[in-house]
Design a protein around this motif. Structure first.
Motif, PDB file in Angstrom:
ATOM      1  N   GLN A  80      61.195  87.667  31.864  1.00 46.17           N
ATOM      2  CA  GLN A  80      61.028  87.474  30.339  1.00 46.17           C
ATOM      3  C   GLN A  80      59.496  86.844  30.085  1.00 46.17           C
ATOM      4  O   GLN A  80      59.587  85.888  29.246  1.00 46.17           O
ATOM      5  N   TRP A  81      58.700  87.214  30.736  1.00 42.86           N
ATOM      6  CA  TRP A  81      57.473  86.323  30.668  1.00 42.86           C
ATOM      7  C   TRP A  81      56.902  86.338  29.316  1.00 42.86           C
ATOM      8  O   TRP A  81      56.090  85.455  28.841  1.00 42.86           O
ATOM      9  N   SER A  82      57.089  87.591  28.621  1.00 41.63           N
ATOM     10  CA  SER A  82      56.515  87.654  27.342  1.00 41.63           C
ATOM     11  C   SER A  82      57.210  86.894  26.253  1.00 41.63           C
ATOM     12  O   SER A  82      56.306  86.247  25.387  1.00 41.63           O
ATOM     13  N   VAL A  83      58.303  86.463  26.216  1.00 39.47           N
ATOM     14  CA  VAL A  83      59.142  85.542  25.508  1.00 39.47           C
ATOM     15  C   VAL A  83      58.685  84.117  25.898  1.00 39.47           C
ATOM     16  O   VAL A  83      58.432  83.249  24.784  1.00 39.47           O
ATOM     17  N   VAL A  84      58.548  83.975  27.065  1.00 40.81           N
ATOM     18  CA  VAL A  84      57.984  82.418  27.453  1.00 40.81           C
ATOM     19  C   VAL A  84      56.557  82.254  27.326  1.00 40.81           C
ATOM     20  O   VAL A  84      56.211  81.246  26.468  1.00 40.81           O
ATOM     21  N   VAL A 140      43.781  83.399  21.982  1.00 44.41           N
ATOM     22  CA  VAL A 140      43.369  82.969  23.141  1.00 44.41           C
ATOM     23  C   VAL A 140      44.383  82.408  23.985  1.00 44.41           C
ATOM     24  O   VAL A 140      44.459  82.865  25.189  1.00 44.41           O
ATOM     25  N   LEU A 141      45.344  81.357  23.591  1.00 42.27           N
ATOM     26  CA  LEU A 141      46.518  81.015  24.200  1.00 42.27           C
ATOM     27  C   LEU A 141      47.262  81.876  24.458  1.00 42.27           C
ATOM     28  O   LEU A 141      47.967  82.035  25.770  1.00 42.27           O
ATOM     29  N   LEU A 142      47.658  83.028  23.667  1.00 38.26           N
ATOM     30  CA  LEU A 142      48.532  84.058  24.177  1.00 38.26           C
ATOM     31  C   LEU A 142      48.091  84.798  25.218  1.00 38.26           C
ATOM     32  O   LEU A 142      48.858  85.106  26.035  1.00 38.26           O
ATOM     33  N   ALA A 143      46.760  85.054  25.117  1.00 42.89           N
ATOM     34  CA  ALA A 143      46.194  85.908  26.367  1.00 42.89           C
ATOM     35  C   ALA A 143      46.324  85.072  27.774  1.00 42.89           C
ATOM     36  O   ALA A 143      46.913  85.503  28.819  1.00 42.89           O
ATOM     37  N   PHE A 144      46.136  83.925  27.615  1.00 46.00           N
ATOM     38  CA  PHE A 144      46.206  82.824  28.672  1.00 46.00           C
ATOM     39  C   PHE A 144      47.752  82.842  28.940  1.00 46.00           C
ATOM     40  O   PHE A 144      47.824  82.962  30.334  1.00 46.00           O
ATOM     41  N   HIS A 145      48.462  82.515  28.201  1.00 41.24           N
ATOM     42  CA  HIS A 145      49.932  82.261  28.595  1.00 41.24           C
ATOM     43  C   HIS A 145      50.654  83.584  29.132  1.00 41.24           C
ATOM     44  O   HIS A 145      51.325  83.690  30.095  1.00 41.24           O
ATOM     45  N   GLY A 146      50.201  84.699  28.613  1.00 35.15           N
ATOM     46  CA  GLY A 146      50.563  86.015  29.005  1.00 35.15           C
ATOM     47  C   GLY A 146      50.164  86.263  30.511  1.00 35.15           C
ATOM     48  O   GLY A 146      51.175  86.602  31.559  1.00 35.15           O
ATOM     49  N   VAL A 147      48.928  86.119  30.669  1.00 40.19           N
ATOM     50  CA  VAL A 147      48.434  86.242  32.232  1.00 40.19           C
ATOM     51  C   VAL A 147      49.115  85.233  33.345  1.00 40.19           C
ATOM     52  O   VAL A 147      49.576  85.544  34.088  1.00 40.19           O
ATOM     53  N   LEU A 148      49.168  83.870  32.756  1.00 44.25           N
ATOM     54  CA  LEU A 148      49.675  82.873  33.408  1.00 44.25           C
ATOM     55  C   LEU A 148      51.397  83.147  34.197  1.00 44.25           C
ATOM     56  O   LEU A 148      51.678  83.260  35.063  1.00 44.25           O
ATOM     57  N   TYR A 149      52.117  83.628  32.917  1.00 44.35           N
ATOM     58  CA  TYR A 149      53.542  83.740  33.179  1.00 44.35           C
ATOM     59  C   TYR A 149      54.058  85.066  33.902  1.00 44.35           C
ATOM     60  O   TYR A 149      55.062  85.149  34.784  1.00 44.35           O
TER      61      TYR A 149
END
Length: 65
Positions: free
Chosen positions: A32-36, A16-25
């Motif tokens: 390099q949003w995926s690494v962040v 869930v956090l990976l999905a949220f952070h992915g969309v956010l960044y």
């Protein structure tokens, strides 16, 4: 709330956090949003795991587990 945090599955939190952070960044246009996003997810998941350990230790001291 504390009881809920102690029972949640860390794998679900990670996804869930990976999905949220992915969309956010991605939406912020971060280079390099995926690494962040992955790094932020690992940090947040580690924090949830640490909170779970603290809650479990406190419950053991009180004799609830």
């Amino acid at each position: 709330m504390i009881y809920w945090i102690s029972r949640i599955n860390l794998l679900v939190v990670l996804v869930v956090l990976l999905a949220f952070h992915g969309v956010l960044y991605y939406s912020l246009g971060t280079p390099q949003w995926s690494v962040v996003a992955f790094t932020a997810t690992l940090v947040d998941t580690f924090i949830v795991a640490a909170v779970q350990l603290v809650i479990a230790a406190a419950a053991r001291r009180k004799g609830k587990w």
